[in-house]
Scaffold this active site. Structure first.
Site, PDB file in Angstrom:
ATOM      1  N   ARG A   3       2.697 -29.780   9.703  1.00 54.69           N
ATOM      2  CA  ARG A   3       3.723 -29.329   8.768  1.00 54.69           C
ATOM      3  C   ARG A   3       3.600 -27.838   8.480  1.00 54.69           C
ATOM      4  NH1 ARG A   3       4.345 -34.591   8.168  1.00 54.69           N
ATOM      5  NH2 ARG A   3       6.204 -35.345   7.068  1.00 54.69           N
ATOM      6  N   ARG A  29       0.196 -33.073  -3.119  1.00 55.31           N
ATOM      7  CA  ARG A  29       1.117 -34.206  -3.015  1.00 55.31           C
ATOM      8  C   ARG A  29       0.409 -35.442  -2.481  1.00 55.31           C
ATOM      9  NH1 ARG A  29       6.554 -33.531   0.473  1.00 55.31           N
ATOM     10  NH2 ARG A  29       5.160 -34.186   2.149  1.00 55.31           N
ATOM     11  N   ARG A  36       5.994 -43.819   2.798  1.00 55.45           N
ATOM     12  CA  ARG A  36       4.948 -43.475   1.826  1.00 55.45           C
ATOM     13  C   ARG A  36       5.037 -44.463   0.672  1.00 55.45           C
ATOM     14  NH1 ARG A  36       7.112 -37.327   1.833  1.00 55.45           N
ATOM     15  NH2 ARG A  36       6.237 -36.718   3.841  1.00 55.45           N
TER      16      ARG A  36
HETATM   17  N1  LIG Z   1      16.638 -32.886  12.010  1.00 52.66           N
HETATM   18  C1  LIG Z   1      16.388 -33.743  11.022  1.00 52.66           C
HETATM   19  N2  LIG Z   1      15.364 -33.520  10.191  1.00 52.66           N
HETATM   20  C2  LIG Z   1      15.149 -34.408   9.185  1.00 52.66           C
HETATM   21  C3  LIG Z   1      15.953 -35.550   8.988  1.00 52.66           C
HETATM   22  N3  LIG Z   1      15.481 -36.216   7.916  1.00 52.66           N
HETATM   23  C4  LIG Z   1      14.443 -35.520   7.446  1.00 52.66           C
HETATM   24  N4  LIG Z   1      14.229 -34.425   8.202  1.00 52.66           N
HETATM   25  C5  LIG Z   1      13.221 -33.364   8.046  1.00 52.66           C
HETATM   26  O1  LIG Z   1      11.987 -33.830   8.523  1.00 52.66           O
HETATM   27  C6  LIG Z   1      10.938 -33.124   7.875  1.00 52.66           C
HETATM   28  C7  LIG Z   1       9.860 -34.084   7.433  1.00 52.66           C
HETATM   29  O2  LIG Z   1      10.364 -34.939   6.456  1.00 52.66           O
HETATM   30  P1  LIG Z   1       9.386 -35.967   5.709  1.00 52.66           P
HETATM   31  O3  LIG Z   1       8.597 -36.719   6.708  1.00 52.66           O
HETATM   32  O4  LIG Z   1      10.190 -36.752   4.737  1.00 52.66           O
HETATM   33  O5  LIG Z   1       8.325 -35.019   4.972  1.00 52.66           O
HETATM   34  P2  LIG Z   1       8.426 -33.993   3.756  1.00 52.66           P
HETATM   35  O6  LIG Z   1       9.540 -33.036   4.047  1.00 52.66           O
HETATM   36  O7  LIG Z   1       7.104 -33.340   3.801  1.00 52.66           O
HETATM   37  O8  LIG Z   1       8.651 -34.787   2.515  1.00 52.66           O
HETATM   38  C8  LIG Z   1      11.600 -32.343   6.732  1.00 52.66           C
HETATM   39  O9  LIG Z   1      11.731 -30.997   7.146  1.00 52.66           O
HETATM   40  C9  LIG Z   1      12.954 -32.977   6.608  1.00 52.66           C
HETATM   41  O10 LIG Z   1      13.931 -32.049   6.161  1.00 52.66           O
HETATM   42  C10 LIG Z   1      17.036 -35.757   9.895  1.00 52.66           C
HETATM   43  O11 LIG Z   1      17.801 -36.708   9.821  1.00 52.66           O
HETATM   44  N5  LIG Z   1      17.193 -34.835  10.882  1.00 52.66           N
HETATM   45  N1  LIG Z   2       8.331 -25.197  -8.351  1.00 51.30           N
HETATM   46  C1  LIG Z   2       7.286 -26.005  -8.147  1.00 51.30           C
HETATM   47  N2  LIG Z   2       6.098 -25.718  -8.690  1.00 51.30           N
HETATM   48  C2  LIG Z   2       5.035 -26.523  -8.489  1.00 51.30           C
HETATM   49  N3  LIG Z   2       5.035 -27.644  -7.747  1.00 51.30           N
HETATM   50  C3  LIG Z   2       6.200 -27.980  -7.163  1.00 51.30           C
HETATM   51  C4  LIG Z   2       7.372 -27.186  -7.333  1.00 51.30           C
HETATM   52  N4  LIG Z   2       8.371 -27.767  -6.650  1.00 51.30           N
HETATM   53  C5  LIG Z   2       7.843 -28.867  -6.057  1.00 51.30           C
HETATM   54  N5  LIG Z   2       6.539 -29.012  -6.376  1.00 51.30           N
HETATM   55  C6  LIG Z   2       5.606 -30.066  -5.903  1.00 51.30           C
HETATM   56  O1  LIG Z   2       5.315 -29.742  -4.537  1.00 51.30           O
HETATM   57  C7  LIG Z   2       5.220 -30.922  -3.742  1.00 51.30           C
HETATM   58  C8  LIG Z   2       6.217 -30.823  -2.580  1.00 51.30           C
HETATM   59  O2  LIG Z   2       7.552 -30.970  -3.077  1.00 51.30           O
HETATM   60  P1  LIG Z   2       8.594 -31.929  -2.357  1.00 51.30           P
HETATM   61  O3  LIG Z   2       9.798 -32.002  -3.242  1.00 51.30           O
HETATM   62  O4  LIG Z   2       7.955 -33.197  -1.961  1.00 51.30           O
HETATM   63  O5  LIG Z   2       8.920 -31.042  -1.058  1.00 51.30           O
HETATM   64  P2  LIG Z   2       9.816 -31.348   0.238  1.00 51.30           P
HETATM   65  O6  LIG Z   2      10.771 -32.444  -0.129  1.00 51.30           O
HETATM   66  O7  LIG Z   2      10.516 -30.064   0.526  1.00 51.30           O
HETATM   67  O8  LIG Z   2       8.858 -31.731   1.312  1.00 51.30           O
HETATM   68  C9  LIG Z   2       5.485 -32.098  -4.647  1.00 51.30           C
HETATM   69  O9  LIG Z   2       4.248 -32.675  -5.032  1.00 51.30           O
HETATM   70  C10 LIG Z   2       6.200 -31.478  -5.846  1.00 51.30           C
HETATM   71  O10 LIG Z   2       5.934 -32.182  -7.039  1.00 51.30           O
END
Ligand SMILES: Nc1nc2c(ncn2[C@@H]2O[C@H](COP(=O)(O)OP(=O)(O)O)[C@@H](O)[C@H]2O)c(=O)[nH]1
Ligand SMILES: Nc1ncnc2c1ncn2[C@@H]1O[C@H](COP(=O)(O)OP(=O)(O)O)[C@@H](O)[C@H]1O
Length: 200
Positions: free
Chosen positions: A151, A140, A47
């Protein structure tokens, strides 16, 4: 692989959009030199703002499969049409520095890590509701409609499994960010202080 005397690793899991990265970044900033992030491999595209080698190791499917076949990963999973995995070296790099190793993995990763000897603290970050999760994911602005729907589907499964007893040591609902962050800190403070004391 686990250094008996070193700090216990921490696994953060929970639906995509629950707030794991937000909480994690804050924690690592407040406690610099205490935590180390286990940089996973993924086949998804970076991203804007994401750095190769820092947020993820961005790789092709071929490269990733090759590593898996060689036994370089402690776990790997397919999520929303992409491969994700934790390499042994990503954990060893952190543990060699005596830092608390943080892993951000999905629910499949949690189940597979339970089969290893890593012995982490398992923490689930949950959104207050599906509606709020969808709103946060949309705001986001990182996902296509297709990726967003995948998702949300995975989130439903995650939310069900995370409530089963014994899967997580603690489930934190991320409604108010400050409150969720304070809870996360309180769960980790004992391990944090151990690392801080060891440095004195
Ligand atoms: N099993 C596994 N899941 C992972 C790993 N790294 C990231 N994830 C999971 O993959 C999912 C998608 O991650 P990402 O593409 O970064 O999207 P986001 O969670 O929406 O920010 C999330 O649930 C992460 O916790 C890994 O090494 N192993
Ligand atoms: N407590 C909260 N209240 C409102 N927005 C939040 C809160 N926590 C996270 N966010 C927002 O929600 C979105 C998803 O959070 P993120 O940290 O990217 O989630 P994840 O890593 O679990 O995928 C982001 O845009 C973040 O800024």
């Amino acid at each position: 692989m686990r250094e008996m005397s070193g700090p216990r690793p921490v696994v953060l899991s929970g639906p995509s959009g629950a707030g794991k990265s937000t909480l994690l970044k804050r924690l690592m900033k407040e406690y610099e030199g205490v935590f180390g992030f286990s940089v996973s491999h993924t086949t998804r595209n970076p991203r804007p703002g994401e750095e190769d080698g820092k947020d993820y190791h961005f790789v092709t499917r071929e490269k990733m499969q090759e590593g898996i076949d060689k036994g370089e990963f402690i776990e790997n999973a397919e999520f929303s049409g992409n491969m994700y995995g934790t390499s042994k070296s990503s954990i060893e790099d952190v543990q060699a520095q005596n830092l608390i190793c943080i892993l951000d993995v999905d629910i499949q990763g949690v189940k597979n890590i339970k089969k290893t000897d890593l012995n982490p603290i398992y923490i689930s970050i949950q959104p207050p509701s599906m509606e709020i999760l969808e709103k946060r994911l949309r705001e986001r602005q990182t996902e296509s409609e297709d990726s967003l729907q995948k998702r949300l589907e995975a989130a439903r499964i995650d939310m069900e499994l995370s409530n089963e007893p014994g899967v997580f040591d603690i489930v934190i609902v991320n409604d108010d960010l400050e409150e969720a962050y304070e809870k996360l800190k309180s769960v980790l403070i004992e391990e944090i202080e151990k690392v801080q004391d060891a440095k004195k």
